[in-house]
Design a protein around this motif. Structure first.
Motif, PDB file in Angstrom:
ATOM      1  N   PRO A  92      -5.484   4.018   2.077  1.00  0.00           N
ATOM      2  CA  PRO A  92      -4.329   3.743   1.238  1.00  0.00           C
ATOM      3  C   PRO A  92      -4.671   3.629  -0.240  1.00  0.00           C
ATOM      4  N   SER A  93      -3.646   3.816  -1.043  1.00  0.00           N
ATOM      5  CA  SER A  93      -3.716   3.470  -2.452  1.00  0.00           C
ATOM      6  C   SER A  93      -2.994   2.145  -2.631  1.00  0.00           C
ATOM      7  N   PHE A  94      -3.358   1.442  -3.685  1.00  0.00           N
ATOM      8  CA  PHE A  94      -2.724   0.143  -3.917  1.00  0.00           C
ATOM      9  C   PHE A  94      -2.967  -0.242  -5.372  1.00  0.00           C
ATOM     10  N   ASP A  95      -2.111  -1.117  -5.862  1.00  0.00           N
ATOM     11  CA  ASP A  95      -2.291  -1.652  -7.206  1.00  0.00           C
ATOM     12  C   ASP A  95      -3.253  -2.828  -7.162  1.00  0.00           C
ATOM     13  N   ASN A  96      -3.937  -3.009  -8.240  1.00  0.00           N
ATOM     14  CA  ASN A  96      -5.018  -4.001  -8.251  1.00  0.00           C
ATOM     15  C   ASN A  96      -4.525  -5.370  -8.708  1.00  0.00           C
TER      16      ASN A  96
ATOM     17  N   VAL B  94       0.847  -1.190   0.000  1.00  0.00           N
ATOM     18  CA  VAL B  94       0.000   0.000   0.000  1.00  0.00           C
ATOM     19  C   VAL B  94       0.877   1.233   0.000  1.00  0.00           C
ATOM     20  N   ARG B  95       0.286   2.350  -0.334  1.00  0.00           N
ATOM     21  CA  ARG B  95       1.002   3.617  -0.364  1.00  0.00           C
ATOM     22  C   ARG B  95      -0.015   4.737  -0.162  1.00  0.00           C
ATOM     23  N   GLY B  96       0.421   5.950  -0.358  1.00  0.00           N
ATOM     24  CA  GLY B  96      -0.500   7.074  -0.242  1.00  0.00           C
ATOM     25  C   GLY B  96      -0.876   7.325   1.205  1.00  0.00           C
ATOM     26  N   ASN B  97      -2.139   7.573   1.455  1.00  0.00           N
ATOM     27  CA  ASN B  97      -2.589   8.039   2.757  1.00  0.00           C
ATOM     28  C   ASN B  97      -2.942   6.873   3.681  1.00  0.00           C
ATOM     29  N   TRP B  98      -2.055   5.912   3.788  1.00  0.00           N
ATOM     30  CA  TRP B  98      -2.342   4.741   4.613  1.00  0.00           C
ATOM     31  C   TRP B  98      -2.374   5.073   6.091  1.00  0.00           C
TER      32      TRP B  98
END
Length: 126
Positions: A110-114, A101-105
């Motif tokens: 969070p952001s994440f790849d699918n 995860v990344r971003g605003n975790w």
């Protein structure tokens, strides 16, 4: 190659414990925050973020529904992340997944790849 392999799920009575493990390829694991997600079996239920752990293992975040019951840890030498689940409840029943995860975790968004592994089924009986 991206690879995520979750294991450790099973059937447990309410109040019991399970420890999930996620083996990740170096490409997705190294230097990244790792998170756990779950998807309940009810129709229309989306995959939800459960919590995450920073690269150093010092910082963790959990959603309120699992805080105080679940603990995330990681072993960077083995490219593994763990989810210790205590005091399990029937509403914890779900397929559990790990992912980078990344971003605003830190704010639990969070952001994440699918891309996902096969997940591991956790069933909690009442």
């Amino acid at each position: 190659q991206v690879q995520l392999v979750e294991s450790g799920g099973g059937l447990v009575q309410a109040g019991g414990s399970l420890r999930l493990s996620c083996a990740a390829s170096g490409r997705i694991f190294s230097g990244n925050v790792m998170g756990w997600f779950r998807q309940a079996p009810e129709p229309g239920k989306e995959r939800e973020f459960v919590g995450a752990i920073g690269w150093s293992g010092v910082i963790t975040r959990y959603v309120d529904s699992v805080k105080g019951r679940f603990t995330i840890s990681r072993d960077n030498a083995k490219n593994r992340v763990y989810l210790q689940m205590n005091s399990l409840r029937p509403e914890d029943t779900a397929v559990y997944y790990c992912n980078a995860v990344r971003g605003n975790w830190l704010a639990l968004a969070p952001s994440f790849d699918n891309y996902w592994g096969q997940g591991t089924q956790v069933t909690v009986s009442s």
